[in-house]
Write an enzyme that holds these catalytic residues in place. Structure first.
Site, short mmCIF file in Angstrom:
data_model
loop_
_atom_site.label_atom_id
_atom_site.label_comp_id
_atom_site.label_asym_id
_atom_site.label_seq_id
_atom_site.Cartn_x
_atom_site.Cartn_y
_atom_site.Cartn_z
N THR A 32 39.40 41.11 46.68
CA THR A 32 40.80 40.70 46.61
C THR A 32 40.98 39.21 46.88
OG1 THR A 32 41.52 42.90 47.31
CG2 THR A 32 43.10 41.11 47.58
N THR B 90 37.43 44.55 50.58
CA THR B 90 37.56 45.24 51.86
C THR B 90 37.22 46.72 51.80
OG1 THR B 90 39.91 45.67 51.45
CG2 THR B 90 39.36 43.64 52.62
#
Length: 654
Positions: free
Chosen positions: A18, A194
């Site tokens: 991200t 993540t």
């Protein structure tokens, strides 16, 4: 190019995630070049001329001088702009082609608009190298650091960039290989998505064997492309810690906290605090000050060189128990080719006590399947407190203590990939802490030190201190507690354990440096044994090194006891210090390692020991070392030449 003493070098390996994504037609997607180009444009991440506001606001005087000079030209003519300045490149190696932008899916981006790719050279099969342009942060100081420092870093961007949900076992091995190929860097930061970051950080903690440098994984919940994001704090925090502290572990940094990499799990998909370490405290807390919990940092006591293990067993899986689970399901799950299973059990390691289910586990264990029981609870540990848990242990299921599911799975995969380990070896090692991944159960507790013991310890410490001062006659030092008749008088020494410990903490760093310099092995042992009774040893110099007396820094030179021992040829002291966690990669204020001093003074055996322990020439070592070899060859000094070559000087350096 020699490395300035006020500069550390960090390799950033950008896998995707991200942190560097942009919004596309179908949501967030990774975009090549975006992260690097964005960081180049932000002076907090890249200040090549050290002329930004960040580099000139350390004091009121510096800021005012910066304002007065802004927009002006120097007497000799205009100074170069950031755009005109070409920062030095850093040599980076990889198992894949570097900067092969032509194969990227660039969509509508014109190839002419893309940054010029670096020249990539193929050295061998699966080995490439390129000189990547470097970025450099403004000069800054951190809590406990010795002065201001810049962090020079290069970004090795993967092609293609990966969403972390697409990370495979082969990618963990690739990361470990790239760290091994570039181990000359001071530290490493891995940018990663993540979702599976805790799996990667756990796997790398095992694959990076005998690690002596800092490795930090980080990412973001909100990408850098958004005005409000957590990417800036996470990346800058990871860079700052990696560039200023030697924490020889694989770590994970997120939301102002550095965790041990094999102790974390992702606990939220929307909070900025996405990770937690339920059974182990953070290694670093970043607030107004950067607080490193040195007592929890692993001390490297191995005398082996760093290496990357490059195999993981694919025949492992995780099985989560639930009420009413069918025995047929378990039998099918435990069937070949499965070799290892992480069993997520109830509570503190319990399972249904149905005879058919217990028999299924026993048959699998007898067949050689390694089953590790961990708890489904976030906090807590597997124990034998309940009969239901003891039945699992009786049939061969191994207790996994307080390991996270991610850690247990990757550890099992790592151990099962080692052909030299038999099944019983794996079962023993899986419940043994290898990288601080589980809490060892202790059956004993430390008894409180008595007042008389405190006095005896301090008395011995002071006597040793006086003896090492070099006086021909060593006086006998005696400390006495006040008698009843003198209770009201000012006592010369108080008797609490805290005060005794603080006295030892103040004296021991000076004592061990003197002992190492004088080749007094017994005094070094005395200091290290005394350390065991002291809660913490406060370094009189910068506190940016790992915990322990073996790494305390001298206030004047910035060197460790290992520097002093290597410089003065204290071979026995070097052996003792390495066995107690002395870091071979530490550099003093002149930018030199202990290996450099040993080679320069011609201490061949110490050079051999340090190299075996993973030491390498770095910082300012290289320039003098190449000159020393060249001079030795010209003077036919074969002894000096051979010592420098053993220290790692390459003939191409001169």
């Amino acid at each position: 190019m020699s490395q300035p003493t006020d500069e550390s070098r960090v390799l950033v390996i950008y896998t995707g995630g991200t942190i560097g994504m942009l919004i596309g037609n179908r949501g967030y997607v990774p975009e090549p070049f975006f992260l690097t180009e964005t960081l180049k444009s932000q002076t907090r991440f890249h200040d090549p001329l050290q002329d930004s506001l960040f580099s000139n606001s350390g004091s009121v005087q510096g800021f005012r001088q910066f304002l007065s000079q802004s927009g002006r030209s120097s007497p000799s003519g205009p100074s170069p702009t950031t755009a005109e300045f070409k920062p030095p490149t850093l040599l980076v190696r990889s198992s894949r082609p570097i900067g092969n932008f032509a194969t990227r899916g660039l969509g509508g981006l014109n190839q002419l608009d893309a940054p010029a790719p670096p020249t990539c050279v193929k050295l061998a099969e699966n080995l490439y190298e390129a000189h990547l342009p470097s970025l450099i942060t403004p000069r800054s100081s951190v809590s406990g650091g010795g002065g201001s420092k810049s962090i020079r870093y290069a970004i090795l961007e993967w092609n293609p960039l990966l969403d972390s949900s697409n990370i495979e076992t082969e990618d963990w091995i690739r990361l470990a290989s790239e760290i091994e190929l570039n181990y000359s860097f001071d530290a490493f930061v891995i940018l990663h998505g993540t979702d599976t970051m805790s799996y990667t950080s756990s796997a790398l903690s095992f694959l990076l064997e005998d690690l002596g440098k800092t490795v930090i994984l980080t990412g973001a919940q909100i990408p850098l492309s958004q005005l409000r994001n957590d990417a800036v704090d996470n990346l800058m925090g990871a860079l700052s810690i990696a560039g200023n502290y030697i924490i020889p572990e694989c770590c994970l940094y997120f939301n102002h906290t550095l965790f041990r990499g094999n102790r974390v799990s992702k606990i939220s998909s929307y909070d900025l605090g996405a990770f937690q370490s339920p059974n182990f405290p953070p290694l670093v807390n970043v607030g107004i000050d950067i607080i490193v919990n040195w007592n929890d940092v692993i001390r490297q006591t191995s005398l082996r060189r760093f290496r990357a293990h490059k195999v993981m067993s694919p025949h492992v899986a995780t099985l989560r128990l639930f009420p009413g689970i069918a025995t047929a399901t378990i039998r099918a799950f435990l069937s070949p080719p499965i070799r290892g299973v992480v069993l997520e059990s109830f509570g503190s390691g319990n399972a249904p006590q149905r005879p058919d289910l217990i028999l299924a586990f026993k048959e699998a264990c007898d067949r050689g399947v390694v089953i590790v029981a961990i708890s489904q609870c976030m906090k807590g540990s597997v124990s034998d407190a309940y009969e239901a848990g003891r039945e699992l242990a009786a049939v061969g299921v191994v207790a996994g203590s307080d390991m996270t599911p991610e850690c247990a799975l990757t550890k099992l995969s790592y151990l099962l990939s080692k052909p030299e380990l038999h099944v019983e070896d794996v079962r023993k090692l899986v419940s043994t802490p290898l990288r601080g991944e589980l809490t060892r159960q202790s059956a004993t507790t430390l008894s409180q030190t008595t007042i008389n013991q405190n006095i005896e310890n301090i008395q011995g410490l002071l006597s040793e201190f006086v003896r090492l001062s070099g006086r021909p006659e060593t006086p006998q030092i005696t400390i006495s507690l006040p008698t009843e008749a003198t209770q009201d008088a000012a006592a010369s020494w108080t008797s609490t354990a805290a005060e005794a410990a603080s006295t030892e903490a103040a004296l021991l760093p000076f004592l061990i440096h003197a002992a190492a310099a004088r080749n007094d092995a017994e005094a070094v042992k005395f200091c290290l044994e005394a350390e065991a009774t002291t809660d913490s040893i406060a370094s009189p110099g910068p506190s940016n090194v790992a915990s322990g007396l073996a790494n305390t820094l001298d206030a004047a030179s910035g060197g460790s006891p290992l520097h002093a021992a290597a410089l003065n040829g204290s071979t026995e002291c070097v052996d003792i210090l390495l066995s107690r966690g002395a870091l071979v990669h530490l550099r003093d204020t002149l930018g030199h390692t202990a290996l450099y001093y040993a080679a320069r003074r011609g201490h061949e055996r110490i050079v051999n020991v340090l190299v075996q322990a993973g030491a390498s020439l770095s910082g300012l070592d290289g320039g003098f070392a190449a000159w020393a070899v060249k001079t030795a060859i010209q003077n036919a000094d074969h002894v000096s030449r051979d010592i420098w070559l053993k220290a790692g000087v390459h003939t191409e350096d001169f």
